[in-house]
Design a protein around this motif. Structure first.
Motif, PDB file in Angstrom:
ATOM      1  N   HIS A   1       0.833  -1.194   0.000  1.00 21.30           N
ATOM      2  CA  HIS A   1       0.000   0.000   0.000  1.00 21.30           C
ATOM      3  C   HIS A   1       0.870   1.247   0.000  1.00 21.30           C
ATOM      4  CE1 HIS A   1      -4.009  -1.892   1.586  1.00 21.30           C
ATOM      5  NE2 HIS A   1      -3.490  -2.541   0.559  1.00 21.30           N
TER       6      HIS A   1
ATOM      7  N   GLN B   1       1.120   3.871  -3.247  1.00 19.54           N
ATOM      8  CA  GLN B   1       0.786   5.272  -3.050  1.00 19.54           C
ATOM      9  C   GLN B   1       1.954   6.174  -3.442  1.00 19.54           C
ATOM     10  OE1 GLN B   1      -0.990   6.068   0.905  1.00 19.54           O
ATOM     11  NE2 GLN B   1      -1.463   3.893   0.982  1.00 19.54           N
TER      12      GLN B   1
ATOM     13  N   TYR C   1      -5.314  -5.893  -2.416  1.00 16.56           N
ATOM     14  CA  TYR C   1      -5.582  -4.831  -3.375  1.00 16.56           C
ATOM     15  C   TYR C   1      -6.993  -4.270  -3.236  1.00 16.56           C
ATOM     16  CZ  TYR C   1      -1.312  -6.929  -4.997  1.00 16.56           C
ATOM     17  OH  TYR C   1      -0.036  -7.418  -5.035  1.00 16.56           O
TER      18      TYR C   1
ATOM     19  N   LEU D   1      -6.719  -1.698  -0.708  1.00 17.12           N
ATOM     20  CA  LEU D   1      -6.091  -0.488  -1.227  1.00 17.12           C
ATOM     21  C   LEU D   1      -7.152   0.508  -1.673  1.00 17.12           C
ATOM     22  CD1 LEU D   1      -3.405   0.886  -2.034  1.00 17.12           C
ATOM     23  CD2 LEU D   1      -3.627  -0.217  -4.263  1.00 17.12           C
TER      24      LEU D   1
ATOM     25  N   ARG E   1      -7.092   1.764   2.883  1.00 14.08           N
ATOM     26  CA  ARG E   1      -5.649   1.708   2.721  1.00 14.08           C
ATOM     27  C   ARG E   1      -4.940   1.709   4.069  1.00 14.08           C
ATOM     28  NH1 ARG E   1      -4.260   6.616  -1.165  1.00 14.08           N
ATOM     29  NH2 ARG E   1      -5.651   7.604   0.320  1.00 14.08           N
ATOM     30  N   GLU E   2      -3.806   0.990   4.120  1.00 16.94           N
ATOM     31  CA  GLU E   2      -2.949   1.026   5.301  1.00 16.94           C
ATOM     32  C   GLU E   2      -2.289   2.390   5.365  1.00 16.94           C
ATOM     33  OE1 GLU E   2      -2.492  -1.293   7.540  1.00 16.94           O
ATOM     34  OE2 GLU E   2      -3.508  -2.994   6.634  1.00 16.94           O
TER      35      GLU E   2
END
Length: 397
Positions: free
Chosen positions: A269, A273, A378, A381, A385-386
């Motif tokens: 993640h 990003q 995913y 995501l 998201r983390e």
């Protein structure tokens, strides 16, 4: 039909580009020979910074394995970072110098490294080293690799990343072993191929070294999920591109299968990003400054993790093939299918050359299941998201 043709080419454009970048790095990584370990020159001084958050169970073993490599020129400082266990006591009893940091509002390795760096700068009884080595508390590096890493860093005056790999064991689950193989592709084969092109190395967070002149004022204090990647981008854009040193190897044991998925989710993640934010600007900066290596670095960053790339490519193949059935060009799905086949072949050759000790052929045949295993990563995501660093549990915890 021209509209359908254009739509088909548009759908496959990005997967084709990313697969082509991957294929180039894999091919060059397969062609390139393994470099010889550099000859050690006059000894350089180095301090190993080892961030440790709640590592009481295993840090004594890590220090014991590292101890033979330490001497008057190479020192170890353990940073017991926001610990709620006996990490500091265990590290001290094992013979390491320990400094403690307690600031729960600032969590993550970046803040721990900044604390250690600033402690060295402030210590009146500690001489500034020629370089700083970063080694995680669950990692191993042999003495020859450590000295090669230090020597190469001091000679080049650039950050240097060793070959960081996960050690597979017989009792590891199939998904863990395939994940280890994916990491080998990223950290050995692709890094080797990218270095042939002169592209900056991707910093892996451990088994990496920095000249003191660079690390002294580097922006370390960050809570970013992939602080190592961000740091490497900083140096690459500042004209001090990190180098890859395959002759030095850093090893770590993988987490359990369930914790591997959690660990990969957090890292991927953060990587995705950062790549989406920085990849294209770095590529364009390289083009504008006539620096092909920097442009390639930005392009390479845009290549997502293998499972995600294969998933997206297969989806694009299905859609473009469906359009072909409606009358669109068959060249688009044929092009994508050809690249997918080429990448699969190159991955098979990479396994034959570098990956046999990491994963068996029988386990490798489960890659389709591995891709399905990664789907939740995913999906999160998109949905959740983390965003925060969380320590990965070690085996047996």
């Amino acid at each position: 039909m021209m509209i359908l043709d254009s739509l088909a080419w548009l759908i496959i454009a990005i997967p084709v580009l990313l697969l082509a970048v991957l294929a180039v790095e894999l091919a060059l990584g397969l062609i390139a020979g393994r470099p010889a370990r550099p000859r050690i020159a006059a000894p350089h001084s180095a301090i190993i910074l080892m961030p440790a958050h709640n590592e009481a169970a295993g840090i004594a073993r890590t220090i014991a394995l590292l101890q033979p490599a330490l001497d008057v020129h190479i020192r170890l400082i353990v940073i017991a970072d926001n610990c709620t266990d006996d990490t500091a006591a265990a590290a001290g009893a094992a013979g390491a110098q320990v400094i403690e940091r307690n600031d729960p509002s600032q969590r993550g390795k970046g803040h721990a490294l900044a604390f250690g760096r600033d402690w060295i700068k402030a210590a009146t009884d500690t001489a500034r080293p020629d370089c700083i080595v970063v080694l995680d508390a669950d990692c191993e590096i042999d003495g020859a690799s450590l000295r090669a890493l230090i020597d190469t860093t001091c000679a080049s005056q650039r950050p240097v990343q060793s070959c960081y790999l996960l050690r597979s064991a017989a009792d590891d689950g199939a998904m863990t072993q395939i994940s280890n193989f994916a990491m080998l592709i990223k950290n050995r084969v692709r890094q080797r191929g990218a270095s042939v092109l002169g592209s900056p190395a991707i910093l892996g967070g451990t088994g990496m070294a920095f000249p003191w002149a660079l690390i002294e004022s580097a922006p370390l204090a960050t809570s970013h999920l992939v602080e190592d990647l961000v740091l490497g981008l900083h140096f690459a854009r500042a004209g001090a591109a990190p180098r890859y040193l395959e002759a030095a190897t850093t090893w770590s044991d993988p987490a359990s299968q369930s914790d591997t998925l959690t660990q990969r989710a957090r890292w991927e993640h953060g990587y995705i990003q950062t790549a989406l934010q920085q990849g294209a600007p770095v590529m364009l900066e390289g083009i504008a400054k006539a620096k092909p290596s920097l442009a390639w670095f930005g392009l390479s960053l845009l290549v997502p993790p293998l499972a995600l790339l294969m998933s997206l490519s297969l989806m694009a193949l299905v859609v473009s093939a469906g359009l072909a059935l409606l009358g669109a060009t068959t060249a688009a799905p044929a092009t994508l299918a050809g690249l997918l086949t080429l990448v699969a072949l190159l991955l098979a050759l990479a396994w034959m050359r570098d990956g046999r000790d990491t994963v068996s052929a029988a386990t490798l045949a489960r890659i389709p299941l591995y891709i399905l295993w990664k789907v939740p990563v995913y999906l999160r995501l998109v949905k959740k998201r983390e965003t925060e660093w969380v320590r990965t549990r070690r085996k047996g915890e």
